[in-house]
Motif scaffolding. Structure first.
Motif, PDB file in Angstrom:
ATOM      1  N   UNK A 147       0.823  -1.357  -0.090  1.00 46.00           N
ATOM      2  CA  UNK A 147       0.008   0.016   0.029  1.00 46.00           C
ATOM      3  C   UNK A 147       0.728   1.293  -0.030  1.00 46.00           C
ATOM      4  N   UNK A 148       1.962   1.323   0.698  1.00 47.36           N
ATOM      5  CA  UNK A 148       3.009   2.429   0.644  1.00 47.36           C
ATOM      6  C   UNK A 148       3.525   2.440  -0.560  1.00 47.36           C
ATOM      7  N   UNK A 149       3.987   1.580  -1.153  1.00 48.55           N
ATOM      8  CA  UNK A 149       4.338   1.635  -2.611  1.00 48.55           C
ATOM      9  C   UNK A 149       3.530   1.938  -3.662  1.00 48.55           C
ATOM     10  N   UNK A 150       2.460   1.518  -3.409  1.00 47.36           N
ATOM     11  CA  UNK A 150       1.516   1.848  -4.452  1.00 47.36           C
ATOM     12  C   UNK A 150       1.189   3.241  -4.511  1.00 47.36           C
ATOM     13  N   UNK A 151       1.277   3.827  -3.301  1.00 49.65           N
ATOM     14  CA  UNK A 151       0.607   5.448  -3.012  1.00 49.65           C
ATOM     15  C   UNK A 151       1.823   6.289  -3.662  1.00 49.65           C
ATOM     16  N   UNK A 152       3.198   5.713  -3.370  1.00 51.49           N
ATOM     17  CA  UNK A 152       4.300   6.399  -3.658  1.00 51.49           C
ATOM     18  C   UNK A 152       4.258   6.448  -5.328  1.00 51.49           C
ATOM     19  N   UNK A 153       3.749   5.421  -5.976  1.00 55.06           N
ATOM     20  CA  UNK A 153       4.096   5.348  -7.309  1.00 55.06           C
ATOM     21  C   UNK A 153       2.696   6.033  -7.924  1.00 55.06           C
ATOM     22  N   UNK A 154       1.685   6.069  -7.252  1.00 54.05           N
ATOM     23  CA  UNK A 154       0.432   7.040  -7.701  1.00 54.05           C
ATOM     24  C   UNK A 154       0.818   8.464  -7.669  1.00 54.05           C
ATOM     25  N   UNK A 155       1.169   8.784  -6.486  1.00 49.92           N
ATOM     26  CA  UNK A 155       1.583  10.399  -6.240  1.00 49.92           C
ATOM     27  C   UNK A 155       2.737  10.683  -6.955  1.00 49.92           C
ATOM     28  N   UNK A 156       3.567  10.058  -7.438  1.00 54.69           N
ATOM     29  CA  UNK A 156       4.699  10.451  -8.191  1.00 54.69           C
ATOM     30  C   UNK A 156       4.171  10.658  -9.585  1.00 54.69           C
ATOM     31  N   UNK A 157       3.302   9.782 -10.287  1.00 50.18           N
ATOM     32  CA  UNK A 157       2.752  10.033 -11.768  1.00 50.18           C
ATOM     33  C   UNK A 157       1.597  10.662 -11.901  1.00 50.18           C
ATOM     34  N   UNK A 158       0.691  10.756 -10.784  1.00 52.30           N
ATOM     35  CA  UNK A 158      -0.442  11.370 -10.806  1.00 52.30           C
ATOM     36  C   UNK A 158      -0.743  12.342  -9.406  1.00 52.30           C
ATOM     37  N   UNK A 159      -0.148  13.406  -9.459  1.00 55.65           N
ATOM     38  CA  UNK A 159       0.216  14.473  -8.164  1.00 55.65           C
ATOM     39  C   UNK A 159      -1.012  14.915  -7.768  1.00 55.65           C
ATOM     40  N   UNK A 160      -2.219  14.037  -7.368  1.00 52.94           N
ATOM     41  CA  UNK A 160      -3.333  14.900  -6.828  1.00 52.94           C
ATOM     42  C   UNK A 160      -3.092  15.660  -5.692  1.00 52.94           C
ATOM     43  N   UNK A 161      -1.929  15.556  -4.961  1.00 54.33           N
ATOM     44  CA  UNK A 161      -1.853  16.138  -3.797  1.00 54.33           C
ATOM     45  C   UNK A 161      -1.427  17.591  -4.122  1.00 54.33           C
ATOM     46  N   UNK A 162      -1.063  17.906  -5.444  1.00 58.85           N
ATOM     47  CA  UNK A 162      -0.701  19.516  -5.945  1.00 58.85           C
ATOM     48  C   UNK A 162      -2.187  20.267  -5.681  1.00 58.85           C
ATOM     49  N   UNK A 163      -3.355  19.535  -5.544  1.00 60.62           N
ATOM     50  CA  UNK A 163      -4.684  20.164  -5.276  1.00 60.62           C
ATOM     51  C   UNK A 163      -4.769  20.879  -3.845  1.00 60.62           C
ATOM     52  N   UNK A 164      -4.190  20.154  -2.894  1.00 60.91           N
ATOM     53  CA  UNK A 164      -4.417  20.528  -1.363  1.00 60.91           C
ATOM     54  C   UNK A 164      -2.963  20.965  -0.789  1.00 60.91           C
ATOM     55  N   UNK A 165      -1.819  20.852  -1.496  1.00 65.45           N
ATOM     56  CA  UNK A 165      -0.548  21.262  -1.167  1.00 65.45           C
ATOM     57  C   UNK A 165      -0.545  22.532  -0.635  1.00 65.45           C
ATOM     58  N   UNK A 166       0.362  22.763   0.199  1.00 60.96           N
ATOM     59  CA  UNK A 166       0.592  24.255   0.876  1.00 60.96           C
ATOM     60  C   UNK A 166       1.753  24.971   0.114  1.00 60.96           C
ATOM     61  N   UNK A 167       1.329  25.449  -1.065  1.00 60.73           N
ATOM     62  CA  UNK A 167       2.157  26.087  -2.276  1.00 60.73           C
ATOM     63  C   UNK A 167       2.795  27.452  -1.687  1.00 60.73           C
ATOM     64  N   UNK A 168       2.208  28.129  -0.636  1.00 56.38           N
ATOM     65  CA  UNK A 168       2.921  29.235  -0.251  1.00 56.38           C
ATOM     66  C   UNK A 168       4.100  29.083   0.676  1.00 56.38           C
ATOM     67  N   UNK A 169       3.763  28.227   1.726  1.00 57.38           N
ATOM     68  CA  UNK A 169       4.838  27.838   2.621  1.00 57.38           C
ATOM     69  C   UNK A 169       5.929  26.778   2.353  1.00 57.38           C
ATOM     70  N   UNK A 170       5.589  25.787   1.175  1.00 54.84           N
ATOM     71  CA  UNK A 170       6.338  24.884   0.893  1.00 54.84           C
ATOM     72  C   UNK A 170       6.309  24.733  -0.493  1.00 54.84           C
ATOM     73  N   UNK A 171       6.883  25.664  -1.350  1.00 50.25           N
ATOM     74  CA  UNK A 171       6.908  25.886  -2.959  1.00 50.25           C
ATOM     75  C   UNK A 171       7.800  24.775  -3.562  1.00 50.25           C
ATOM     76  N   UNK A 172       7.051  24.131  -4.454  1.00 46.91           N
ATOM     77  CA  UNK A 172       7.596  23.189  -5.394  1.00 46.91           C
ATOM     78  C   UNK A 172       8.489  23.893  -6.751  1.00 46.91           C
ATOM     79  N   UNK A 173       9.516  24.168  -6.400  1.00 47.57           N
ATOM     80  CA  UNK A 173      10.343  25.054  -7.246  1.00 47.57           C
ATOM     81  C   UNK A 173      11.536  24.562  -7.849  1.00 47.57           C
ATOM     82  N   UNK A 174      11.630  23.055  -7.535  1.00 51.15           N
ATOM     83  CA  UNK A 174      12.883  22.437  -8.373  1.00 51.15           C
ATOM     84  C   UNK A 174      12.502  20.879  -8.203  1.00 51.15           C
TER      85      UNK A 174
END
Length: 202
Positions: A147-174
């Protein structure tokens, strides 16, 4: 000492069964030898550090770790062997009667990593977070790692977490932050552990 011996025997038997299923009689022999080697190292750590207390709680944890959660224990034992090969040391005082095998050094100085019942690089400030992973593994047993490996794979190729990620305090800039600040803290097992203790990396 009995916990360490039993652990080594159980892991040898598990290796033999897996080997038999994967490669017949020769696989059985190879699996038994590998299981014994890995199990002996883990059993030594269990005995040397007194990981399982000789009381009802210690017995229950040992039984869970060597039945329902055996897959996690075996993978954790392999993880322990790798640490010891690289010269890392067993943290005996922290391991004693804790139900976990603690290693002083982690994979990275920045992070503690727990696999099965083996916790490497932790400290008192984040130990509760790591203990959540041990509980998750015990609760979900053979389902935990897939289940952990499946979640890593899913979130790597389909980053649905971007919808609720805190972009202000933790920017994904690299690129490295995509995994370190994005994928990693959002997978289910880490998200739960961070809710219980700790602040996700930013």
């Amino acid at each position: 000492m009995i916990f360490g011996i039993l652990s080594a025997v159980i892991q040898m038997a598990a290796g033999a069964v897996f080997g038999l299923l994967a490669g017949g009689p020769i696989g059985l022999l190879v699996g038994a030898v590998v299981g014994l080697l890995v199990g002996a190292v883990f059993g030594w750590a269990v005995t040397s550090a007194g990981v399982y207390a000789p009381d009802a709680r210690g017995i229950v944890l040992f039984v869970v770790d060597h039945t329902w959660s055996l897959l996690n224990t075996v993978v954790g034992a392999i993880y322990l062997v790798v640490h010891l090969v690289f010269g890392h040391s067993l943290d005996r005082p922290t391991s004693a009667a804790s139900g976990r095998v603690c290693v002083v050094q982690g994979v990275s100085p920045r992070y503690a990593t727990t696999i099965g019942t083996v916790c490497a690089g932790s400290n008192s400030g984040i130990q509760r977070h790591e203990d959540v992973h041990i509980f998750q593994a015990r609760l979900l047993g053979p389902l935990y790692i897939p289940l952990v490996l499946a979640n890593y794979a899913l979130f790597t190729i389909a980053p649905i977490w971007l919808l609720y990620h805190d972009h202000t305090n933790a920017p994904i800039n690299r690129f490295t932050r995509y995994f370190e600040i994005g994928v990693y803290p959002h997978v289910w097992n880490e998200a739960i552990a961070y809710r219980i203790q700790g602040t996700p990396p930013r």
